[in-house]
Design a protein around this motif. Structure first.
Motif, PDB file in Angstrom:
ATOM      1  N   GLY A 229      46.011  93.060  21.396  1.00 43.66           N
ATOM      2  CA  GLY A 229      46.700  91.783  21.415  1.00 43.66           C
ATOM      3  C   GLY A 229      45.760  90.606  21.460  1.00 43.66           C
ATOM      4  O   GLY A 229      44.534  90.762  21.437  1.00 43.66           O
ATOM      5  N   TRP A 230      46.365  89.446  21.520  1.00 39.65           N
ATOM      6  CA  TRP A 230      45.636  88.181  21.598  1.00 39.65           C
ATOM      7  C   TRP A 230      46.135  87.381  22.802  1.00 39.65           C
ATOM      8  O   TRP A 230      47.359  87.274  23.017  1.00 39.65           O
ATOM      9  CB  TRP A 230      45.837  87.365  20.320  1.00 39.65           C
ATOM     10  N   TYR A 231      45.188  86.851  23.536  1.00 37.40           N
ATOM     11  CA  TYR A 231      45.456  85.943  24.631  1.00 37.40           C
ATOM     12  C   TYR A 231      44.747  84.628  24.309  1.00 37.40           C
ATOM     13  O   TYR A 231      43.849  84.583  23.459  1.00 37.40           O
ATOM     14  CB  TYR A 231      44.923  86.499  25.950  1.00 37.40           C
TER      15      TYR A 231
ATOM     16  N   ARG B  54      44.614  82.481  31.591  1.00 37.80           N
ATOM     17  CA  ARG B  54      44.709  83.099  30.277  1.00 37.80           C
ATOM     18  C   ARG B  54      46.144  83.597  30.090  1.00 37.80           C
ATOM     19  O   ARG B  54      46.722  84.203  31.004  1.00 37.80           O
ATOM     20  CB  ARG B  54      43.712  84.258  30.178  1.00 37.80           C
ATOM     21  N   GLU B  55      46.704  83.343  28.913  1.00 39.40           N
ATOM     22  CA  GLU B  55      48.091  83.723  28.679  1.00 39.40           C
ATOM     23  C   GLU B  55      48.215  84.595  27.429  1.00 39.40           C
ATOM     24  O   GLU B  55      47.446  84.444  26.465  1.00 39.40           O
ATOM     25  CB  GLU B  55      48.975  82.482  28.500  1.00 39.40           C
TER      26      GLU B  55
ATOM     27  N   THR C 270      45.622  74.611  20.657  1.00 44.93           N
ATOM     28  CA  THR C 270      44.177  74.551  20.856  1.00 44.93           C
ATOM     29  C   THR C 270      43.778  75.324  22.102  1.00 44.93           C
ATOM     30  O   THR C 270      44.321  75.100  23.188  1.00 44.93           O
ATOM     31  CB  THR C 270      43.712  73.091  20.976  1.00 44.93           C
ATOM     32  N   ALA C 271      42.857  76.264  21.939  1.00 47.99           N
ATOM     33  CA  ALA C 271      42.432  77.124  23.044  1.00 47.99           C
ATOM     34  C   ALA C 271      41.321  78.043  22.544  1.00 47.99           C
ATOM     35  O   ALA C 271      41.050  78.112  21.340  1.00 47.99           O
ATOM     36  CB  ALA C 271      43.599  77.971  23.557  1.00 47.99           C
ATOM     37  N   VAL C 272      40.739  78.759  23.481  1.00 49.48           N
ATOM     38  CA  VAL C 272      39.890  79.891  23.114  1.00 49.48           C
ATOM     39  C   VAL C 272      40.799  81.114  23.058  1.00 49.48           C
ATOM     40  O   VAL C 272      41.529  81.394  24.015  1.00 49.48           O
ATOM     41  CB  VAL C 272      38.742  80.109  24.120  1.00 49.48           C
ATOM     42  N   TYR C 273      40.756  81.813  21.953  1.00 48.39           N
ATOM     43  CA  TYR C 273      41.594  82.988  21.749  1.00 48.39           C
ATOM     44  C   TYR C 273      40.746  84.245  21.964  1.00 48.39           C
ATOM     45  O   TYR C 273      39.664  84.375  21.393  1.00 48.39           O
ATOM     46  CB  TYR C 273      42.195  82.976  20.349  1.00 48.39           C
TER      47      TYR C 273
END
Length: 112
Positions: free
Chosen positions: A32-34, A42-43, A87-90
């Motif tokens: 998955g991706w958070y 972190r979500e 916008t975030a670090v994935y």
């Protein structure tokens, strides 16, 4: 151990699209991706099992699509209609019998 190699982040204007890829060093049940922004937890964005069952955060439903190629041990995140709040670090995540593993993270920046 599991190694995860991510690619595909970058800068895009609002309404645009990006595709993230994450290649695992072995077959993993769930990938998955958070995402994480400074000062927040972190979500989960989306995840997918080896059988193709998917799960999405409400905030991305209808805009993001997760998929995987089991033969390549690779998971993809197609992100459409991007918003500045995306916008975030994935981070790529794998979860299986060897536990949780994380990729190094890739920056996604959506300009308004």
């Amino acid at each position: 151990q599991v190694q995860l190699v991510e690619s595909g982040g970058g800068l895009v204007q609002a309404g645009g699209s990006l595709r993230l890829s994450c290649a695992a060093s072995r077959s993993i049940f769930r990938m998955g991706w958070y995402r994480q922004v400074p000062g927040k937890q972190r979500e989960l964005v989306a995840d997918i099992t080896s059988g193709g069952s998917t799960n999405y955060a409400d905030s991305v439903k209808g805009r993001f699509t997760i998929s995987r190629d089991n033969a390549k041990n690779t998971v993809y995140l197609q992100m459409n209609s991007l918003k500045p709040e995306d916008t975030a670090v994935y981070y790529c995540n794998s979860r299986g019998v060897l536990g949780d593993h994380w990729g190094q993270g890739t920056q996604v920046t959506v300009s308004s």
